[in-house]
Design an enzyme around this catalytic site. Structure first.
Site, PDB file in Angstrom:
ATOM      1  N   CYS A 153      36.221  26.611  21.041  1.00 22.24           N
ATOM      2  CA  CYS A 153      37.454  27.380  20.929  1.00 22.24           C
ATOM      3  C   CYS A 153      38.254  26.939  19.705  1.00 22.24           C
ATOM      4  O   CYS A 153      38.948  27.738  19.088  1.00 22.24           O
ATOM      5  CB  CYS A 153      38.282  27.258  22.207  1.00 22.24           C
ATOM      6  SG  CYS A 153      37.544  28.193  23.571  1.00 22.24           S
ATOM      7  N   THR A 186      24.604  45.539  31.358  1.00 18.15           N
ATOM      8  CA  THR A 186      24.433  44.161  31.842  1.00 18.15           C
ATOM      9  C   THR A 186      24.612  44.106  33.369  1.00 18.15           C
ATOM     10  O   THR A 186      23.896  43.381  34.061  1.00 18.15           O
ATOM     11  CB  THR A 186      25.412  43.208  31.122  1.00 18.15           C
ATOM     12  OG1 THR A 186      25.332  43.481  29.717  1.00 18.15           O
ATOM     13  CG2 THR A 186      25.066  41.768  31.354  1.00 18.15           C
ATOM     14  N   CYS A 195      32.788  29.344  24.157  1.00 19.72           N
ATOM     15  CA  CYS A 195      33.605  28.358  24.882  1.00 19.72           C
ATOM     16  C   CYS A 195      32.739  27.480  25.798  1.00 19.72           C
ATOM     17  O   CYS A 195      31.916  27.977  26.557  1.00 19.72           O
ATOM     18  CB  CYS A 195      34.651  29.104  25.698  1.00 19.72           C
ATOM     19  SG  CYS A 195      35.634  28.054  26.759  1.00 19.72           S
ATOM     20  N   CYS A 228      38.345  23.546  23.920  1.00 15.41           N
ATOM     21  CA  CYS A 228      37.070  22.884  23.623  1.00 15.41           C
ATOM     22  C   CYS A 228      36.728  22.994  22.126  1.00 15.41           C
ATOM     23  O   CYS A 228      37.407  23.693  21.370  1.00 15.41           O
ATOM     24  CB  CYS A 228      35.958  23.507  24.466  1.00 15.41           C
ATOM     25  SG  CYS A 228      35.500  25.155  23.949  1.00 15.41           S
ATOM     26  N   ARG A 262      29.931  56.048  28.355  1.00 17.94           N
ATOM     27  CA  ARG A 262      30.614  55.213  29.334  1.00 17.94           C
ATOM     28  C   ARG A 262      31.208  56.091  30.436  1.00 17.94           C
ATOM     29  O   ARG A 262      31.756  57.165  30.155  1.00 17.94           O
ATOM     30  CB  ARG A 262      31.744  54.412  28.690  1.00 17.94           C
ATOM     31  CG  ARG A 262      31.252  53.108  28.067  1.00 17.94           C
ATOM     32  CD  ARG A 262      30.645  52.198  29.129  1.00 17.94           C
ATOM     33  NE  ARG A 262      30.383  50.863  28.653  1.00 17.94           N
ATOM     34  CZ  ARG A 262      29.157  50.381  28.385  1.00 17.94           C
ATOM     35  NH1 ARG A 262      28.091  51.146  28.496  1.00 17.94           N
ATOM     36  NH2 ARG A 262      29.006  49.135  27.989  1.00 17.94           N
ATOM     37  N   ARG A 322      31.947  30.061  28.760  1.00 18.45           N
ATOM     38  CA  ARG A 322      30.975  30.966  28.135  1.00 18.45           C
ATOM     39  C   ARG A 322      30.186  31.684  29.220  1.00 18.45           C
ATOM     40  O   ARG A 322      30.096  31.207  30.356  1.00 18.45           O
ATOM     41  CB  ARG A 322      30.032  30.207  27.202  1.00 18.45           C
ATOM     42  CG  ARG A 322      29.040  29.329  27.916  1.00 18.45           C
ATOM     43  CD  ARG A 322      28.004  28.814  26.954  1.00 18.45           C
ATOM     44  NE  ARG A 322      28.607  28.002  25.892  1.00 18.45           N
ATOM     45  CZ  ARG A 322      27.890  27.339  24.983  1.00 18.45           C
ATOM     46  NH1 ARG A 322      26.571  27.400  24.993  1.00 18.45           N
ATOM     47  NH2 ARG A 322      28.486  26.615  24.065  1.00 18.45           N
ATOM     48  N   CYS A 332      28.498  48.785  32.564  1.00  9.24           N
ATOM     49  CA  CYS A 332      27.782  48.380  31.348  1.00  9.24           C
ATOM     50  C   CYS A 332      26.356  48.067  31.781  1.00  9.24           C
ATOM     51  O   CYS A 332      26.111  47.709  32.936  1.00  9.24           O
ATOM     52  CB  CYS A 332      28.456  47.144  30.768  1.00  9.24           C
ATOM     53  SG  CYS A 332      27.501  46.258  29.529  1.00  9.24           S
ATOM     54  N   HIS A 341      32.383  44.006  34.884  1.00 13.69           N
ATOM     55  CA  HIS A 341      33.047  43.109  33.935  1.00 13.69           C
ATOM     56  C   HIS A 341      33.796  43.863  32.849  1.00 13.69           C
ATOM     57  O   HIS A 341      34.508  43.257  32.066  1.00 13.69           O
ATOM     58  CB  HIS A 341      32.033  42.148  33.310  1.00 13.69           C
ATOM     59  CG  HIS A 341      30.953  42.845  32.552  1.00 13.69           C
ATOM     60  ND1 HIS A 341      29.913  43.478  33.169  1.00 13.69           N
ATOM     61  CD2 HIS A 341      30.798  43.033  31.226  1.00 13.69           C
ATOM     62  CE1 HIS A 341      29.134  44.016  32.246  1.00 13.69           C
ATOM     63  NE2 HIS A 341      29.653  43.775  31.065  1.00 13.69           N
TER      64      HIS A 341
END
Ligand code: NAD
Ligand code: ZN
Length: 379
Positions: free
Chosen positions: A105, A49, A113, A102, A372, A117, A47, A69
């Site tokens: 969530c 990122t 989160c 939390c 991709r 996060r 990706c 990821h």
């Protein structure tokens, strides 16, 4: 599993320095600690990122590091306290987790989160502040709590979504980041009304998924905006009906879009990471009702500058991580959309390489070729 509780030696693609090709190394992967899982990665994909943090031009450099990821794998073993997943479960790692406890969530409106996060600067596990990867005793850092460019990786249990074991991991792995992000940015955040006009800035995997989401939501005009005209032909398959290349015009793209749409688009979704495109995506929405959604990850020093009148004139600006999907709760359902043939993922997968050729996936992204590229861990 015979390997449970033991260190696993396996291959990983290590980024030793910013921007230098990854090198396949033998790494030691420690067993999962409390609330962690160790996963055998079968398929992963690249990706943008990953590329930004590997280049580390506008981002904090953390090296040596194992990137990755977007992936699919099978749980090998679990640490103490893990009850949600067990060895053998099929999972998708997610760069932004869900602890389920939390305030975020527990809120129906947020997937940010508190515990898990996205944190791109952290290279260690949150439990004990250490890395689970090492070479000759020296730590190799994690990325976004996932580090999927490794045959085995360790993640917090809140960073994996357990999915239908019948879903083909070589296909649904792309739902673990980019495709769900774009899809959710349109369906969950921009929410284009039926018959509306939507502009999508950036027609990479995320933007094409956002176009697909706009189409599914019932938008009738979907205008793709990209500086790379090679993207336009492909984007027709994802519902884009018109195209604008900002390079073809000698006025701001906001004006071009306003002229095409009688004052502005109803919704826009920015999927470039470029700050100018973010501002354009906001300023091109119609006053009175227009909503713009930012998805791209900006340069760390980027600043968003626009005249406040643009807000007073009743335009709304939003941003989203992971398309506002709660990863553990919602991702299994996105996989089911694929299983029910309501969502096609094959059209996002244009290339595939064995793990040993992972750098080819980086070359393809640098050239802007394809959408991709699946990296096969086993052959
Ligand atoms: P990509 O590189 O495949 O696609 C980006 C596209 O944007 C390219 O086609 C490029 O030509 C185009 N582009 C760049 N600058 C532009 C400009 N100024 N105007 C118009 N078009 C422009 O990337 P991708 O994998 O599709 O990811 C897109 C963005 O989304 C990245 O910034 C990525 O980091 C980000 N992302 C965000 C999330 C999230 O949860 N918010 C998740 C995944 C990815
Ligand atoms: Zn949480």
């Amino acid at each position: 599993m015979a390997t449970a509780g033991k260190v696993i030696k396996c291959k990983a693609a290590v980024a030793w320095e910013a921007g230098k090709p990854l090198s396949i190394e033998e790494v030691e992967v420690a067993p999962p600690q409390a609330m962690e899982v160790r996963v055998k990665i079968l398929f992963t994909s690249l990706c943008h990122t990953d590329v930004y943090f590997w280049e580390a031009k506008g981002q904090t450099p953390v090296f040596p590091r194992i990137f990755g990821h977007e992936a699919g794998g099978i749980v090998e073993s679990v640490g103490e306290g893990v009850t949600d997943v067990a060895p053998g479960d099929h999972v998708l790692p997610v760069f932004t987790g869900e602890c389920k406890e939390c305030a975020h969530c527990k809120s129906a409106e947020s997937n940010m989160c508190d515990l898990l996060r996205i944190n791109t600067d952290r290279g260690v596990m949150i439990g004990d502040g250490k890395s689970r990867f090492s070479i000759n005793g020296k730590p190799i850092y994690h990325f976004t709590g996932t580090s999927t460019f490794s045959e085995y990786t360790v993640m917090h249990v809140g960073s994996v979504a357990k999915i239908n074991p019948e879903a083909p991991l070589d296909k649904v792995c792309v739902l673990s980041c980019g495709i769900s992000t774009g899809l959710g940015a349109s369906i969950n955040v921009a929410k284009p009304p039926k018959g509306s006009t939507v502009a999508i800035f950036g027609l990479g995997a995320v933007g094409l998924a956002a176009a697909e989401g706009a189409r599914i939501a019932g938008a009738s005009r979907i205008i793709g905006v990209d500086l790379n005209a090679n993207r336009f032909e492909e984007a027709k398959k994802f519902g884009c009906t018109e195209f604008v290349n900002p390079k073809d015009h000698n006025k701001p793209v906001q004006e071009v879009l306003a002229e095409m749409t009688n004052g502005g688009v109803d919704r826009s979704v920015e999927c470039t990471g470029n700050i100018n495109a973010m501002i354009q995506a906001f300023e091109c929405v119609h006053d009175g009702w227009g909503v713009a959604v930012l998805v791209g990850v900006p340069h760390k020093d980027a600043e968003f500058k626009t005249h406040p009148m643009n807000f007073l004139n009743e335009r709304t600006l939003k941003g989203t991580f992971f398309g506002n999907y709660k990863p553990r709760t919602d991702l299994p359902n996105v996989v089911e959309l694929y299983m029910k043939k309501e969502l096609e993922v094959e059209k996002f997968i244009t290339h595939s390489v064995p793990f040993s050729e992972i750098n080819k996936a980086f070359d393809l992204m640098a050239k802007g070729e394809g959408i991709r590229c699946i990296i096969r861990m086993e052959n």
